[in-house]
Design a protein around this motif. Structure first.
Motif, PDB file in Angstrom:
ATOM      1  N   GLU A 189       0.828  -1.214   0.000  1.00 22.85           N
ATOM      2  CA  GLU A 189       0.000   0.000   0.000  1.00 22.85           C
ATOM      3  C   GLU A 189       0.860   1.260   0.000  1.00 22.85           C
ATOM      4  OE1 GLU A 189      -3.717  -2.095   2.400  1.00 22.85           O
ATOM      5  OE2 GLU A 189      -2.271  -0.874   3.511  1.00 22.85           O
ATOM      6  N   LEU A 190       2.155   1.082  -0.240  1.00 26.31           N
ATOM      7  CA  LEU A 190       3.096   2.208  -0.199  1.00 26.31           C
ATOM      8  C   LEU A 190       3.469   2.708  -1.596  1.00 26.31           C
ATOM      9  CD1 LEU A 190       5.224   0.904   2.773  1.00 26.31           C
ATOM     10  CD2 LEU A 190       3.965   3.053   2.757  1.00 26.31           C
ATOM     11  N   PHE A 191       2.836   2.163  -2.635  1.00 26.33           N
ATOM     12  CA  PHE A 191       3.034   2.636  -4.020  1.00 26.33           C
ATOM     13  C   PHE A 191       4.490   2.560  -4.476  1.00 26.33           C
ATOM     14  CE2 PHE A 191      -0.436   5.271  -2.206  1.00 26.33           C
ATOM     15  CZ  PHE A 191      -1.484   4.745  -2.942  1.00 26.33           C
ATOM     16  N   GLY A 192       5.235   1.620  -3.931  1.00 26.00           N
ATOM     17  CA  GLY A 192       6.628   1.471  -4.360  1.00 26.00           C
ATOM     18  C   GLY A 192       7.583   2.495  -3.778  1.00 26.00           C
ATOM     19  N   ASN A 193       7.101   3.308  -2.825  1.00 26.13           N
ATOM     20  CA  ASN A 193       7.959   4.335  -2.218  1.00 26.13           C
ATOM     21  C   ASN A 193       8.772   3.814  -1.046  1.00 26.13           C
ATOM     22  OD1 ASN A 193       7.080   6.813  -3.692  1.00 26.13           O
ATOM     23  ND2 ASN A 193       5.096   6.224  -2.862  1.00 26.13           N
ATOM     24  N   GLY A 194       8.365   2.687  -0.500  1.00 20.26           N
ATOM     25  CA  GLY A 194       9.040   2.175   0.683  1.00 20.26           C
ATOM     26  C   GLY A 194       8.491   0.810   1.014  1.00 20.26           C
ATOM     27  N   ARG A 195       8.827   0.313   2.203  1.00 22.76           N
ATOM     28  CA  ARG A 195       8.340  -1.024   2.541  1.00 22.76           C
ATOM     29  C   ARG A 195       7.832  -1.187   3.968  1.00 22.76           C
ATOM     30  NH1 ARG A 195      11.890  -4.243   5.328  1.00 22.76           N
ATOM     31  NH2 ARG A 195      14.015  -3.466   5.518  1.00 22.76           N
ATOM     32  N   LEU A 196       7.785  -0.100   4.740  1.00 20.63           N
ATOM     33  CA  LEU A 196       7.246  -0.213   6.097  1.00 20.63           C
ATOM     34  C   LEU A 196       6.684   1.112   6.582  1.00 20.63           C
ATOM     35  CD1 LEU A 196       7.238  -2.307   8.647  1.00 20.63           C
ATOM     36  CD2 LEU A 196       9.047  -0.819   9.514  1.00 20.63           C
ATOM     37  N   PHE A 197       5.464   1.061   7.104  1.00 23.32           N
ATOM     38  CA  PHE A 197       4.885   2.171   7.880  1.00 23.32           C
ATOM     39  C   PHE A 197       4.132   1.475   8.995  1.00 23.32           C
ATOM     40  CE2 PHE A 197       1.423   5.685   8.058  1.00 23.32           C
ATOM     41  CZ  PHE A 197       2.080   6.317   9.108  1.00 23.32           C
ATOM     42  N   ALA A 198       4.750   1.421  10.160  1.00 20.67           N
ATOM     43  CA  ALA A 198       4.248   0.570  11.234  1.00 20.67           C
ATOM     44  C   ALA A 198       4.469   1.213  12.592  1.00 20.67           C
ATOM     45  CB  ALA A 198       4.948  -0.787  11.193  1.00 20.67           C
ATOM     46  N   GLN A 199       3.694   0.717  13.563  1.00 23.43           N
ATOM     47  CA  GLN A 199       3.918   1.109  14.954  1.00 23.43           C
ATOM     48  C   GLN A 199       4.589  -0.054  15.662  1.00 23.43           C
ATOM     49  OE1 GLN A 199       0.780   3.282  17.105  1.00 23.43           O
ATOM     50  NE2 GLN A 199       1.007   1.809  18.758  1.00 23.43           N
ATOM     51  N   LEU A 200       5.717   0.228  16.296  1.00 26.39           N
ATOM     52  CA  LEU A 200       6.476  -0.801  17.015  1.00 26.39           C
ATOM     53  C   LEU A 200       6.333  -0.573  18.511  1.00 26.39           C
ATOM     54  CD1 LEU A 200       7.965  -0.426  14.154  1.00 26.39           C
ATOM     55  CD2 LEU A 200       9.907  -1.531  15.269  1.00 26.39           C
ATOM     56  N   THR A 201       6.113  -1.654  19.247  1.00 28.42           N
ATOM     57  CA  THR A 201       6.073  -1.570  20.706  1.00 28.42           C
ATOM     58  C   THR A 201       7.171  -2.464  21.266  1.00 28.42           C
ATOM     59  OG1 THR A 201       3.691  -1.161  20.665  1.00 28.42           O
ATOM     60  CG2 THR A 201       4.638  -1.886  22.758  1.00 28.42           C
ATOM     61  N   VAL A 202       8.093  -1.828  21.989  1.00 29.63           N
ATOM     62  CA  VAL A 202       9.247  -2.514  22.575  1.00 29.63           C
ATOM     63  C   VAL A 202       9.048  -2.518  24.086  1.00 29.63           C
ATOM     64  CG1 VAL A 202      11.777  -2.529  22.734  1.00 29.63           C
ATOM     65  CG2 VAL A 202      10.660  -1.533  20.706  1.00 29.63           C
ATOM     66  N   PRO A 203       8.789  -3.674  24.694  1.00 25.94           N
ATOM     67  CA  PRO A 203       8.550  -3.712  26.145  1.00 25.94           C
ATOM     68  C   PRO A 203       9.816  -3.338  26.929  1.00 25.94           C
ATOM     69  CG  PRO A 203       7.829  -5.750  25.070  1.00 25.94           C
ATOM     70  CD  PRO A 203       8.665  -5.003  24.079  1.00 25.94           C
ATOM     71  N   PRO A 204       9.655  -2.986  28.202  1.00 28.29           N
ATOM     72  CA  PRO A 204      10.829  -2.699  29.036  1.00 28.29           C
ATOM     73  C   PRO A 204      11.834  -3.847  28.959  1.00 28.29           C
ATOM     74  CG  PRO A 204       8.838  -2.104  30.204  1.00 28.29           C
ATOM     75  CD  PRO A 204       8.395  -2.789  28.951  1.00 28.29           C
ATOM     76  N   GLY A 205      13.092  -3.520  28.753  1.00 27.38           N
ATOM     77  CA  GLY A 205      14.148  -4.534  28.673  1.00 27.38           C
ATOM     78  C   GLY A 205      14.339  -5.144  27.307  1.00 27.38           C
ATOM     79  N   ALA A 206      13.401  -4.914  26.409  1.00 29.82           N
ATOM     80  CA  ALA A 206      13.497  -5.498  25.063  1.00 29.82           C
ATOM     81  C   ALA A 206      14.204  -4.526  24.114  1.00 29.82           C
ATOM     82  CB  ALA A 206      12.115  -5.848  24.533  1.00 29.82           C
ATOM     83  N   SER A 207      14.541  -5.041  22.936  1.00 27.61           N
ATOM     84  CA  SER A 207      15.273  -4.213  21.963  1.00 27.61           C
ATOM     85  C   SER A 207      15.098  -4.745  20.545  1.00 27.61           C
ATOM     86  CB  SER A 207      16.765  -4.181  22.304  1.00 27.61           C
ATOM     87  OG  SER A 207      17.318  -5.484  22.252  1.00 27.61           O
TER      88      SER A 207
END
Lengths: 121, 121
Positions: free
Chosen positions: A34-52
């Protein structure tokens, strides 16, 4: 038009994402096709405490992180920076980055990957 | 790399944005020249209670709104939808959209405008 509630977005639970710790949730605001070939990710990331998200390289593209909630440490090649809600960081084409949650609340961020070589050139 | 704190982002106060009500704040996460020709906006918009972005047409591009905080009414051509934190809505190339804050707290959203005709085609 596209309209989606949060619960309707494609969501992945990524264990040890890019070699990082814990489990990072990736919720796709737009799917890659759905990015029309302009890119490959538009997302929300959730990183819990201590994670990476482990250090990883981007080639032919650049990723911008925009922190929405929480605080962490952002790594870019061999440098690192404290990062918190409201801050943005973009890794350049050919460079590596990663991010870790150093706080005690979820680190929530937008990840936007756009191709760095404009197809117009 | 690029790294910016919220206070370092280019910020505009737009009165009666696209014919809407009140003053909408647009904070640029990436400046247009930092999008590699893939689009022209990646910004955080804040619409105060009672304010709105008026109905406006997009041509040659599509804009995605991702609501981060608050609630409102999203307009797409002659249809409208309730929208709240976590929801996304994208207007298609050639169509019109707008958004109004119908709540009593700020309506905060991400606006991402990507060109709809991939330069790869």
């Amino acid at each position: 038009m596209l309209f989606r509630h949060s619960t309707e977005m494609a969501t992945q639970q990524n264990q040890n994402m890019r070699g990082g710790k814990g489990t990072v949730t990736v919720k796709h605001v737009l799917n890659p096709n759905e990015l029309f070939g302009n890119g490959r990710l538009f997302a929300q990331l959730t990183v819990p405490p201590g994670a990476s998200v482990g250090l990883h390289k981007h080639e032919g593209e650049a990723e911008t992180y925009l922190v929405l909630q929480g605080q962490g440490r952002y790594h870019n090649n061999d440098e690192s920076y404290d990062i918190a809600a409201g801050d943005m960081a973009r890794v350049d084409d050919g460079d590596s980055h990663g991010i870790e949650n150093t706080g005690d609340t979820p680190l929530v961020l937008i990840g936007l990957i756009l191709f760095s070589h404009s197809k117009a050139n």
